[in-house]
Design an enzyme around this catalytic site. Sequence first.
Site, PDB file in Angstrom:
ATOM      1  N   HIS A   1     -87.671 -28.571  30.287  1.00 27.03           N
ATOM      2  CA  HIS A   1     -88.708 -27.169  29.568  1.00 27.03           C
ATOM      3  C   HIS A   1     -87.093 -26.282  30.334  1.00 27.03           C
ATOM      4  O   HIS A   1     -87.015 -24.619  29.662  1.00 27.03           O
ATOM      5  CB  HIS A   1     -89.669 -27.040  29.924  1.00 27.03           C
ATOM      6  CG  HIS A   1     -89.800 -25.857  29.007  1.00 27.03           C
ATOM      7  ND1 HIS A   1     -89.380 -24.810  28.302  1.00 27.03           N
ATOM      8  CD2 HIS A   1     -91.626 -25.683  28.969  1.00 27.03           C
ATOM      9  CE1 HIS A   1     -90.127 -23.870  27.781  1.00 27.03           C
ATOM     10  NE2 HIS A   1     -91.488 -24.706  27.916  1.00 27.03           N
TER      11      HIS A   1
ATOM     12  N   ASP B   1     -85.829 -36.347   9.252  1.00 24.27           N
ATOM     13  CA  ASP B   1     -85.729 -37.395   8.428  1.00 24.27           C
ATOM     14  C   ASP B   1     -84.660 -37.718   8.835  1.00 24.27           C
ATOM     15  O   ASP B   1     -83.381 -37.245   8.820  1.00 24.27           O
ATOM     16  CB  ASP B   1     -85.503 -36.725   7.047  1.00 24.27           C
ATOM     17  CG  ASP B   1     -85.211 -37.961   6.093  1.00 24.27           C
ATOM     18  OD1 ASP B   1     -85.595 -39.634   7.111  1.00 24.27           O
ATOM     19  OD2 ASP B   1     -85.236 -38.226   4.439  1.00 24.27           O
TER      20      ASP B   1
END
Length: 445
Positions: A159, A384
């Site tokens: 982060h 994908d």
Amino acid sequence: MAMKVEVVSTESIKPSSPTPSHLRNFKFCLLDQLAPPFYIPVVLFYSAPDDKAARNCASVTGNLKTSLSQALSLFYPLGGRVKGNASVDCNDEGALYLEAKAHFELSEVLSNPDINQLQQFLPFCPYRVGPNIEEQVIVGVQATLFDCGGIGIGICISHKIADGASVSAFLSAWSEIAINGIDGEAGLITPFLKASELFQPEDINFQMPSGVISSEKLSTKRFRFDGKSLARLRARFGSASPTRVEAVTALIWKSAVEAARKRLERNENYPPSSAATHVVNIRSRVRPHPLPENALGNLWHSIVAPLMEPNKGYELQDFAGILRKSIRAVDAEYLNALQGEMALAKACESLMAARKLVAASASVGEIELYRFSSWARFPFYEVDFGWGRPSWVCTTSVPMKNVVILMGTERGDGIEAWITLAEHDMIEFESDDELLQFVAPSPQL
């Protein structure tokens, strides 16, 4: 049934091409410096193809590693190591890559997810905070192969350099490369890497406020709102027309406050005041030139919705109205101030307000602070790798009280709310009548 995942190999995946010497020192922007020292965790599950034999495990993992290496060259800071709270040493040491075996069917995860089991699909605990965080990897990946031919891709990104939008952008680039190679469409989505020129860093050493990691017994549960239930919920607000995220946030906030009120009244305590923070993605709000959605960094700001005092009979519309007003305050003028001479003071306003509320809550127990973050618009379900779209995208439980993460759903019209409350509050929350009017049953994925 216990679902055991076994790690079978661990290695480092280095960028496919070395980072040029003039790019070796990547500076944090001011907002990176104020980000927590955690990792952002996401897990994507892909169902087995109809023809199980069509998926060769060696070919799948080989392509994953090759394309990951190439994606790290595009997002070159992610292959380096954090240096204190100032920069990344882009030394090309690479990402941690684990391969694991799940000796059970993916359907066992999808049909009835056990949130407490999901962390084993990640390469490590995303909320570990140690003294040597600057020596830790920035990206960790775990590819889990199921007996049925299904695949789980778990990723943790620090982060300190990335937010949810950054994680989404990296996954999109990685998957595009996996299908079309580095010279395909992925070249068009090279990230914007100059946030430090807009939000200039300061000489600061960020310290996590005490009380963020909770010592209470917590419960994380998933609540699903499909397209139909969201339409009914938004209709409840009449002409106010909140967004999906605003409507769900208002409902959860109100229901959580009601749960805390019931618990305190049983103990003959006063009902709590409450406030909420909500993360705002600022990329599209920067003027005169909005930033691209794939811009790398912590390009968000956390707003604090004002205190809601107890016993004033607030309605759902009131929660949504206060929230919307606070979010809309993060406008071009506000963001210009984040780039000016008083940038640090401006950036810390909401942080200090939240800290005061946490401290007050811990000391007197009269204020409940709820933290919201929405990933609902990020295109995780479009990632994908050549196996089709994910069957399910999720995060994991967090060790922090009163945290809500909003995720998108496969069809794109719903929201999954991952809610962490104190265990005694969750018991009341999940039976709240108003909430249950809109929670949809979980589908068989």
